[in-house]
Design an enzyme around this catalytic site. Structure first.
Site, PDB file in Angstrom:
ATOM      1  N   CYS A  35      23.342 132.170 123.631  1.00 54.87           N
ATOM      2  CA  CYS A  35      23.696 133.038 122.505  1.00 54.87           C
ATOM      3  C   CYS A  35      23.013 134.385 122.679  1.00 54.87           C
ATOM      4  O   CYS A  35      22.020 134.508 123.400  1.00 54.87           O
ATOM      5  CB  CYS A  35      23.228 132.415 121.197  1.00 54.87           C
TER       6      CYS A  35
ATOM      7  N   HIS B  71      22.331 120.376 122.364  1.00 53.91           N
ATOM      8  CA  HIS B  71      21.643 121.132 121.310  1.00 53.91           C
ATOM      9  C   HIS B  71      21.883 120.614 119.895  1.00 53.91           C
ATOM     10  O   HIS B  71      21.595 121.308 118.928  1.00 53.91           O
ATOM     11  CB  HIS B  71      22.029 122.630 121.384  1.00 53.91           C
TER      12      HIS B  71
ATOM     13  N   ASP C 192      14.936 122.825 123.778  1.00 53.04           N
ATOM     14  CA  ASP C 192      15.420 123.361 125.047  1.00 53.04           C
ATOM     15  C   ASP C 192      14.712 124.684 125.366  1.00 53.04           C
ATOM     16  O   ASP C 192      14.239 124.895 126.482  1.00 53.04           O
ATOM     17  CB  ASP C 192      16.941 123.561 124.937  1.00 53.04           C
TER      18      ASP C 192
END
Ligand code: ADP
Ligand code: SF4
Length: 681
Positions: A33, A175, A268
């Site tokens: 992102c 995620h 992560d």
């Protein structure tokens, strides 16, 4: 000087086959992102293009929504809801392929982790579940028709992705943000039909979407899987020796590539404060290459070329995956290829980049001030316009702002003098890097100093505290003041607008005192009104030194802003475990004999905390006295930059120094010179 690559790193530049495509080397920018998404398509394309130019053989998008029933407004992610969305993707694809890299797209349906604020479509998932952080919103249970429709949306989006020209397409189950992972997870899925129960049933939807994607586009595009092999929740969640391994075994040769990591995003992308070593995911993903013959990508803030090459040689990975290291240095592969290792701008693991995305604005980076500015300011991470005159420039102060400004001015070819008052370069990063968990921050200094030290056009002076008179006497026409800021001792800040009552009878140390090594003992109140990381790390330092520490904040949680860097829960846990007393939703109102008096932010009810020492972490005062003193000097340029101009983050100081250097001797307004992406009707 022509540098050549270290032969030990040759292995990183071998081409690798991924299904029908070939990646030219092993550097792989995994989907990430960036706060741009569908609203800033030109910015996005330019940013991805720079990474391809920097040598990443595969460059991927952020998550891309496949349908209006999975929209994450007000966040800025990608969209492929309809054919009308294809053209902006084509911009990104073009920018990536122009440099010989493969363009990858990560399709997503977020199921029960999306709120659909804009579309107002009730979210859906494997089973009915409450959606955290909403006004009683719940996801509904999907029936067979929903599942069929969902599979159709994935297929349609895959066809659109192919039309946009992508080389590689993701089937994403990571995620805790993808419905394919939600179906796998017992937390989300308590169905009793063929999509629930056994792992074979829970993986069914994932398998179906994977098979249907391959069928739709697999002859032309590589089909990758991104999969979270562990959720760090023990038996409650997916584990790498339980369901995680089972999924890789069940689907083993089906995708063209496995991109594996740990879930959720805060696990992560852990910050260096909590995961100081690169490769912190290695032990979770180690099994994957034993189970599949397909290429494997992994991440873990890899920045060392030796470590990367070793991971490939040892059979842990086929590709070096990166999000943050590729943000901090889009040219990392090129620099390794050319043997320019000292030029690598290493990620410091601060997650300022993540905070941009979380605040729904184009992301920023502490180390790389050009990120997000590739299109709108036309900033390139490795190129800068040459000088327009030969006039010398003085930069006063060698913190992040001064170092960056001097570095970029030197690159432009100007004769630069950098004067630093203290005996060390680095300003605040040199001090902060000595605090618990912040050692990697020193990379902000080291990257710039190693450059400046060897430049013929740069003179560096330590132990040179300059006065306005000194500067005027130097007869340098251009002066940038990067003199920083000092933490206040009087506790004035966002929740107290006047100096704290009772200060004169108390021992008060500022964060600067603590960082300078003042000896503190006994009962300490840290009043954190700054709410980013510093209050927490100062408290940690004092706890480590044996003090009894109470942290007071007017917020309901400690270090609240670190929610945006995805580490708040870890900050609070660590402070509790180190023995801090956490006093939340309280303002500091005055000091009395032997105690600090707080008031509840809701009721005003007062409470006394026994305290020998107060450390207010509240606000800083810019050190801009030279600016006032030089008003009558005969100078062509006089500007404060960084914290001396407006105290903020290290990222903001670096950006400020960079902006000043880019704008040096350029006519016009500095701050607003950027292009805006507008909706055109
Ligand atoms: P920023 O984050 O804006 O770069 P820092 O506080 O990190 O600011 O760095 C400011 C630096 O400026 C410090 O290293 C400080 O010692 C130095 N400095 C402050 N005043 C002077 C001065 N008068 N002459 C030279 N250096 C100075
Ligand atoms: Fe790394 Fe921090 Fe830059 Fe993110 S903002 S890429 S964590 S240096």
């Amino acid at each position: 000087m022509i540098m050549s690559r270290d032969p030990r790193h040759d292995i990183l530049f071998e081409p690798v086959q991924i299904g029908p495509k070939v990646a030219r080397n092993r550097f792989y920018q995994v989907p990430h992102c960036n706060g741009m998404g569908y609203r800033y398509p030109r910015s996005l394309a330019a940013m991805r293009g720079v990474k391809a130019e920097g040598g990443w053989a595969v460059v991927c998008t952020e998550e891309v929504e496949i349908h209006p029933s999975t929209e994450v407004m007000p966040a800025n992610e990608g969209r492929l809801w309809a054919d009308e969305d294809i053209s902006y993707h084509a911009l990104t694809v073009e920018a990536i392929q122009a440099h010989g890299s493969l363009a990858g797209i990560e399709l997503v349906h977020q199921g029960p982790t999306t709120k659909n604020r804009y579309s107002r479509i009730p979210p859906m998932g494997p089973s009915a579940r409450a959606i955290a952080g909403t006004n009683s919103l719940q996801a509904r249970t999907m029936d067979r028709a929903d599942i069929k429709a969902l599979r159709g949306w994935y297929r349609d989006a895959a066809l659109r992705a192919r039309q946009a020209g992508y080389d590689l397409i993701y089937v994403y189950a990571g995620h805790d943000l993808s419905i394919l992972q939600h179906f796998l997870s017992r937390k989300w899925n308590d169905r009793t039909d063929e999509y629930g129960g056994s792992i074979e049933n829970r993986v069914r939807l994932f398998r179906e979407v994977l098979e249907e994607t391959k069928e739709a586009v697999g002859h032309e595009m590589a089909v990758a899987v991104r999969f979270a092999v562990d959720e760090l929740q023990g038996p409650e969640g997916i584990t790498h020796d339980g369901d995680g391994r089972a999924v890789v075994e069940l689907l083993s040769e089906l995708p063209d590539l496995w991109d594996v990591n740990i879930s959720d995003w805060p696990n992560d992308s852990q910050t260096a404060r909590f995961a100081p070593d690169e490769g912190y995911q290695d032990d979770y993903i180690r099994f994957v290459k034993q189970v599949t013959g397909k290429p494997v990508v992994g991440v873990g803030r890899y920045t060392s070329p030796d470590g990367m090459a070793k991971r490939v040689r040892d059979g842990l990975l086929d590709f070096i995956g990166a999000a943050r290291p590729s943000i901090a240095d889009p040219f990392l592969p090129k620099k390794i290829e050319e043997g320019r290792l000292e030029d690598i701008r290493e990620c410091i693991g601060c997650n300022i980049c993540v905070s941009g995305d979380n605040e729904n604005v184009p992301y920023r980076c502490t180390q790389n001030p050009t990120v997000g500015e590739e299109w709108r300011r036309e900033w390139h991470p490795e190129k800068i316009a040459m000088k327009t005159t030969n006039e010398p420039v003085l930069v006063v102060g060698a913190g992040p702002a001064g170092l960056e400004c001097a570095m970029q001015l030197s690159k432009r070819g100007y004769p630069v003098t950098l004067a630093e008052a203290s005996s060390e370069l680095g300003g605040r990063v040199t001090k902060e890097a000595k605090l618990p968990g912040l050692a990697s921050y020193i990379r902000v200094r080291d990257y710039r100093v190693q450059y400046l030290q060897v430049q013929a056009n740069v003179e560096l002076y330590l132990e040179s505290p300059l006065t306005a008179e000194d500067i005027a006497d130097m007869e340098v026409p251009h002066v940038y003041l990067a003199t920083g800021a000092n933490w206040r001792r009087d506790a004035v800040g966002s929740s107290l607008r006047h100096p704290l009552e009772g200060l004169s009878n108390h021992t008060v140390f500022s964060p600067d005192d603590i960082m300078a090594g003042v000896s503190v003992s006994g009962r300490v109140v840290v009043y954190d009104d700054d709410n980013y990381y510093l209050g927490g790390v100062i408290a940690e330092k004092l706890l480590d030194a044996g003090c009894s520490v109470t942290i007071v904040t007017s917020n309901p949680i400690i270090s609240q802003w670190t929610e945006l860097t995805m580490e708040q829960h870890r900050v609070q846990k660590r402070l509790i475990e180190k023995g801090a007393t956490l006093t939340v939703s309280k303002r500091l109102v005055r000091l009395e004999e032997g105690c600090a008096v707080t008031a509840c932010v809701f009721t005003g009810q007062e409470e006394r905390i026994a305290a020998d020492v107060l450390v207010p972490v509240t606000e800083r005062l810019p050190e801009d006295s030279l600016f006032a003193g030089l008003q009558d000097a005969d100078l062509k340029t006089l500007k404060c930059i960084g914290d001396a101009f407006a105290p903020a983050s290290i990222a903001a100081a670096v950006y400020s120094g960079h902006l000043a250097a880019r704008r040096h001797e350029v006519e016009g307004e500095d701050l607003q010179v950027f292009k805006t992406e507008r909706v055109t009707v």
